[in-house]
Design a protein around this motif. Structure first.
Motif, PDB file in Angstrom:
ATOM      1  N   ILE A   6      -2.376  -7.516 -11.725  1.00  0.00           N
ATOM      2  CA  ILE A   6      -3.451  -7.367 -10.743  1.00  0.00           C
ATOM      3  C   ILE A   6      -2.886  -7.039  -9.369  1.00  0.00           C
ATOM      4  O   ILE A   6      -3.408  -6.189  -8.636  1.00  0.00           O
ATOM      5  CB  ILE A   6      -4.303  -8.651 -10.691  1.00  0.00           C
ATOM      6  CG1 ILE A   6      -5.025  -8.865 -12.025  1.00  0.00           C
ATOM      7  CG2 ILE A   6      -5.313  -8.592  -9.549  1.00  0.00           C
ATOM      8  CD1 ILE A   6      -5.731 -10.196 -12.126  1.00  0.00           C
ATOM      9  N   THR A   7      -1.791  -7.706  -8.997  1.00  0.00           N
ATOM     10  CA  THR A   7      -1.165  -7.470  -7.691  1.00  0.00           C
ATOM     11  C   THR A   7      -0.708  -6.031  -7.558  1.00  0.00           C
ATOM     12  O   THR A   7      -0.954  -5.373  -6.526  1.00  0.00           O
ATOM     13  CB  THR A   7       0.024  -8.425  -7.496  1.00  0.00           C
ATOM     14  OG1 THR A   7      -0.434  -9.772  -7.521  1.00  0.00           O
ATOM     15  CG2 THR A   7       0.719  -8.154  -6.167  1.00  0.00           C
ATOM     16  N   GLN A   8      -0.034  -5.510  -8.593  1.00  0.00           N
ATOM     17  CA  GLN A   8       0.442  -4.134  -8.522  1.00  0.00           C
ATOM     18  C   GLN A   8      -0.720  -3.140  -8.485  1.00  0.00           C
ATOM     19  O   GLN A   8      -0.670  -2.133  -7.777  1.00  0.00           O
ATOM     20  CB  GLN A   8       1.362  -3.834  -9.715  1.00  0.00           C
ATOM     21  CG  GLN A   8       2.667  -4.607  -9.724  1.00  0.00           C
ATOM     22  CD  GLN A   8       3.561  -4.270  -8.548  1.00  0.00           C
ATOM     23  OE1 GLN A   8       3.367  -3.263  -7.860  1.00  0.00           O
ATOM     24  NE2 GLN A   8       4.562  -5.111  -8.312  1.00  0.00           N
ATOM     25  N   HIS A   9      -1.770  -3.435  -9.242  1.00  0.00           N
ATOM     26  CA  HIS A   9      -2.958  -2.572  -9.232  1.00  0.00           C
ATOM     27  C   HIS A   9      -3.565  -2.527  -7.821  1.00  0.00           C
ATOM     28  O   HIS A   9      -3.898  -1.447  -7.295  1.00  0.00           O
ATOM     29  CB  HIS A   9      -3.984  -3.084 -10.247  1.00  0.00           C
ATOM     30  CG  HIS A   9      -5.185  -2.203 -10.406  1.00  0.00           C
ATOM     31  ND1 HIS A   9      -6.244  -2.223  -9.522  1.00  0.00           N
ATOM     32  CD2 HIS A   9      -5.491  -1.258 -11.341  1.00  0.00           C
ATOM     33  CE1 HIS A   9      -7.158  -1.351  -9.900  1.00  0.00           C
ATOM     34  NE2 HIS A   9      -6.720  -0.753 -11.005  1.00  0.00           N
ATOM     35  N   LYS A  10      -3.693  -3.693  -7.208  1.00  0.00           N
ATOM     36  CA  LYS A  10      -4.269  -3.787  -5.863  1.00  0.00           C
ATOM     37  C   LYS A  10      -3.395  -3.048  -4.846  1.00  0.00           C
ATOM     38  O   LYS A  10      -3.902  -2.283  -4.016  1.00  0.00           O
ATOM     39  CB  LYS A  10      -4.403  -5.260  -5.463  1.00  0.00           C
ATOM     40  CG  LYS A  10      -4.896  -5.485  -4.048  1.00  0.00           C
ATOM     41  CD  LYS A  10      -4.922  -6.961  -3.704  1.00  0.00           C
ATOM     42  CE  LYS A  10      -5.306  -7.170  -2.247  1.00  0.00           C
ATOM     43  NZ  LYS A  10      -5.292  -8.617  -1.877  1.00  0.00           N
ATOM     44  N   ASN A  11      -2.088  -3.265  -4.908  1.00  0.00           N
ATOM     45  CA  ASN A  11      -1.177  -2.666  -3.923  1.00  0.00           C
ATOM     46  C   ASN A  11      -1.171  -1.144  -4.006  1.00  0.00           C
ATOM     47  O   ASN A  11      -1.200  -0.448  -2.983  1.00  0.00           O
ATOM     48  CB  ASN A  11       0.241  -3.201  -4.116  1.00  0.00           C
ATOM     49  CG  ASN A  11       0.364  -4.670  -3.744  1.00  0.00           C
ATOM     50  OD1 ASN A  11      -0.510  -5.225  -3.078  1.00  0.00           O
ATOM     51  ND2 ASN A  11       1.440  -5.306  -4.171  1.00  0.00           N
ATOM     52  N   LEU A  12      -1.118  -0.603  -5.220  1.00  0.00           N
ATOM     53  CA  LEU A  12      -1.048   0.853  -5.366  1.00  0.00           C
ATOM     54  C   LEU A  12      -2.386   1.519  -5.082  1.00  0.00           C
ATOM     55  O   LEU A  12      -2.426   2.633  -4.548  1.00  0.00           O
ATOM     56  CB  LEU A  12      -0.543   1.211  -6.759  1.00  0.00           C
ATOM     57  CG  LEU A  12       0.973   1.076  -6.898  1.00  0.00           C
ATOM     58  CD1 LEU A  12       1.404   1.025  -8.355  1.00  0.00           C
ATOM     59  CD2 LEU A  12       1.687   2.208  -6.180  1.00  0.00           C
ATOM     60  N   THR A  13      -3.480   0.842  -5.401  1.00  0.00           N
ATOM     61  CA  THR A  13      -4.786   1.395  -5.058  1.00  0.00           C
ATOM     62  C   THR A  13      -4.953   1.476  -3.548  1.00  0.00           C
ATOM     63  O   THR A  13      -5.533   2.436  -3.025  1.00  0.00           O
ATOM     64  CB  THR A  13      -5.904   0.524  -5.667  1.00  0.00           C
ATOM     65  OG1 THR A  13      -5.761   0.484  -7.091  1.00  0.00           O
ATOM     66  CG2 THR A  13      -7.276   1.094  -5.328  1.00  0.00           C
ATOM     67  N   ALA A  14      -4.420   0.490  -2.833  1.00  0.00           N
ATOM     68  CA  ALA A  14      -4.551   0.449  -1.373  1.00  0.00           C
ATOM     69  C   ALA A  14      -3.835   1.603  -0.688  1.00  0.00           C
ATOM     70  O   ALA A  14      -4.176   1.963   0.444  1.00  0.00           O
ATOM     71  CB  ALA A  14      -4.012  -0.878  -0.838  1.00  0.00           C
ATOM     72  N   VAL A  15      -2.847   2.201  -1.348  1.00  0.00           N
ATOM     73  CA  VAL A  15      -2.091   3.305  -0.736  1.00  0.00           C
ATOM     74  C   VAL A  15      -2.401   4.629  -1.433  1.00  0.00           C
ATOM     75  O   VAL A  15      -1.582   5.549  -1.447  1.00  0.00           O
ATOM     76  CB  VAL A  15      -0.578   3.019  -0.748  1.00  0.00           C
ATOM     77  CG1 VAL A  15      -0.261   1.833   0.139  1.00  0.00           C
ATOM     78  CG2 VAL A  15      -0.051   2.776  -2.165  1.00  0.00           C
ATOM     79  N   ASN A  16      -3.595   4.698  -2.020  1.00  0.00           N
ATOM     80  CA  ASN A  16      -4.077   5.932  -2.670  1.00  0.00           C
ATOM     81  C   ASN A  16      -3.264   6.315  -3.899  1.00  0.00           C
ATOM     82  O   ASN A  16      -3.227   7.495  -4.277  1.00  0.00           O
ATOM     83  CB  ASN A  16      -4.098   7.105  -1.682  1.00  0.00           C
ATOM     84  CG  ASN A  16      -5.036   6.867  -0.511  1.00  0.00           C
ATOM     85  OD1 ASN A  16      -6.007   6.129  -0.643  1.00  0.00           O
ATOM     86  ND2 ASN A  16      -4.744   7.462   0.618  1.00  0.00           N
ATOM     87  N   GLY A  17      -2.610   5.335  -4.526  1.00  0.00           N
ATOM     88  CA  GLY A  17      -1.925   5.589  -5.784  1.00  0.00           C
ATOM     89  C   GLY A  17      -2.736   5.006  -6.928  1.00  0.00           C
ATOM     90  O   GLY A  17      -3.931   4.718  -6.776  1.00  0.00           O
ATOM     91  N   TYR A  18      -2.097   4.844  -8.086  1.00  0.00           N
ATOM     92  CA  TYR A  18      -2.784   4.156  -9.179  1.00  0.00           C
ATOM     93  C   TYR A  18      -1.790   3.398 -10.049  1.00  0.00           C
ATOM     94  O   TYR A  18      -0.612   3.725 -10.123  1.00  0.00           O
ATOM     95  CB  TYR A  18      -3.635   5.114 -10.019  1.00  0.00           C
ATOM     96  CG  TYR A  18      -2.889   6.117 -10.873  1.00  0.00           C
ATOM     97  CD1 TYR A  18      -2.233   5.750 -12.056  1.00  0.00           C
ATOM     98  CD2 TYR A  18      -2.880   7.458 -10.535  1.00  0.00           C
ATOM     99  CE1 TYR A  18      -1.577   6.671 -12.850  1.00  0.00           C
ATOM    100  CE2 TYR A  18      -2.221   8.406 -11.315  1.00  0.00           C
ATOM    101  CZ  TYR A  18      -1.579   8.005 -12.473  1.00  0.00           C
ATOM    102  OH  TYR A  18      -0.920   8.914 -13.260  1.00  0.00           O
TER     103      TYR A  18
END
Length: 408
Positions: A65-77
């Motif tokens: 969940i943490t990695q999903h949240k972090n990468l979504t926040a920087v326009n990644g996936y």
């Protein structure tokens, strides 16, 4: 199998991380560290293949969940591309199977950024330039007398009350509080970032403190000396290198920014990953004639970086570069390097590393995101240690962004 084995496969821009073993509390950190290293290298599109993972614990779920949240926040996936039946059952029971395995939409080609110009190559780095408003100029307000620092000669008459405000940036020596007497034994390096102000107390604690202005809360600081400027930024510059391990020094960065804007004097805000910082901070408040720079007191009263510090952490730097400044300004600045005519005064706030957007980055949002998400570790007055043989040299960065305000 108690360990987690990881194999990496690259599919175009996507990095596929194939895992074998158990994803439990013992191995979640291993996976997080591996993914964090990919993000540091600039890979923001990451998929997991968990078909060979036979056990997933709550700690493992939390890391996903943490990695999903972090990468979504920087326009990644961040997506689970495939998973074992055991993993699917666990994620289904907590309602996350579809959420984490949802295939991201193909990103549309990003249109050319308004104001973008051709990149510049220099010092092994690429400078991607976005012209925000080419005619923008900013004024710098200098206050106080930095020369009094030598003799710890500051008194209540030297105090200037600073209040946080939109688009205002500054650095100097001060402490959070409204009066000289309240701050008397805590004065240290400060950095003002719009509505937020942070400082390193000069009381020996070596623990930075800060106030984030939100709603009706306005941060205030009593300053002894410093400089402030309004963020009328003319350019936003992203700098990066394709060569792994390549770094850029503060002086090389400053010289390139000066050429890009054709300006002799620049106020800057820089957000960058550190490759090692060189700097100082006070460990004693400069009042009451205290011997701070005398030997042997200096060993206890001033913190020096004994080696390049805070490698791989995220830095938020505010300051001024000036080419051949006048006498009144020069007392606030120091030569940036022996081989350059540039002078500078820079303070860096150091945070735990978090990934940043590569495009559509907003300075105010990023500052709030840092204070809200990362831990503030230190504040340093950046210096250049030019001692022969033992000198550390200057600070270096890996990649980052620079907001530039030419001084009128």
């Amino acid at each position: 199998m108690n360990n987690l084995e990881i194999i990496l496969e690259k599919l175009g821009d996507e990095m596929v991380v194939k895992c074998t073993g158990r994803l439990d509390a013992n191995q979640a950190g291993h996976l997080n560290g591996y993914i964090d290293s990919l993000v540091r290298e600039g890979h923001y599109q990451i998929s997991l293949d968990l078909t060979a993972v036979d056990y997933l614990s709550s700690a493992g779920i939390r890391s996903l969940i943490t990695q999903h949240k972090n990468l979504t926040a920087v326009n990644g996936y961040f997506q689970i591309k495939a998973m074992s039946e055991n993993v699917r059952q666990v994620l289904s029971m907590v309602g996350l199977a579809d959420f984490l395995s949802k295939r991201p939409e193909k990103s549309k080609k990003t249109p050319a950024t308004k104001g973008a110009v051709d990149p510049i190559e220099s010092n092994g780095f690429t400078f991607i330039i976005n012209t925000l408003s080419p005619k923008n100029k900013s004024d710098v307000h200098f206050f106080g007398d930095p020369e009094k620092l030598k003799n710890s000669a500051y008194t209540p008459a030297d105090a200037t009350l600073i209040k946080s405000g939109d688009n205002t940036f500054g650095i100097g020596l001060g402490a959070l509080g409204d009066t000289f007497e309240d701050c008397k034994f805590r004065f240290g390096e400060f950095i003002q970032l719009g509505k937020s102000i942070a400082y390193l107390p000069g009381d020996g604690s070596k623990k930075p403190d800060y106030i984030v202005g939100t709603g009706q809360l306005v941060a205030s600081l009593t300053a002894l000396y410093g400089l402030q400027f309004t963020g009328n930024f003319s350019h936003l510059v992203r700098f990066e290198s394709d060569k792994h391990g390549n770094t850029i020094s503060v002086s090389n960065l400053a010289e390139n920014l000066s050429k890009i804007t054709n300006s002799k004097q620049l106020a800057v805000v820089i957000i960058a990953e550190s490759a090692g910082l060189t700097g100082t901070s006070l460990n004693a408040s400069p009042v009451d004639g205290k011997k701070i720079f005398s030997f042997p007191e200096i060993k206890e009263t001033v913190n020096f970086t004994t080696e390049p510090a805070h490698n791989k952490l995220l830095t938020l730097t505010v300051g001024l570069f000036s080419d051949e400044p006048g006498n009144e300004i020069k007392k606030f600045l120091r030569p940036i390097s022996p081989d350059s005519s540039l002078h500078a005064h820079l303070h860096a706030a150091v945070f735990t590393y978090i990934a940043l957007k590569k495009t559509d980055i907003n300075l105010d949002e990023t500052i709030h995101y840092l204070f809200d998400t990362a831990e503030l570790k230190d504040i340093l007055h950046l210096t250049n240690d030019t001692r022969e043989i033992t000198g550390l040299g200057e600070s270096h960065f890996v990649h980052g962004f620079c907001w530039i305000a030419p001084i009128g």
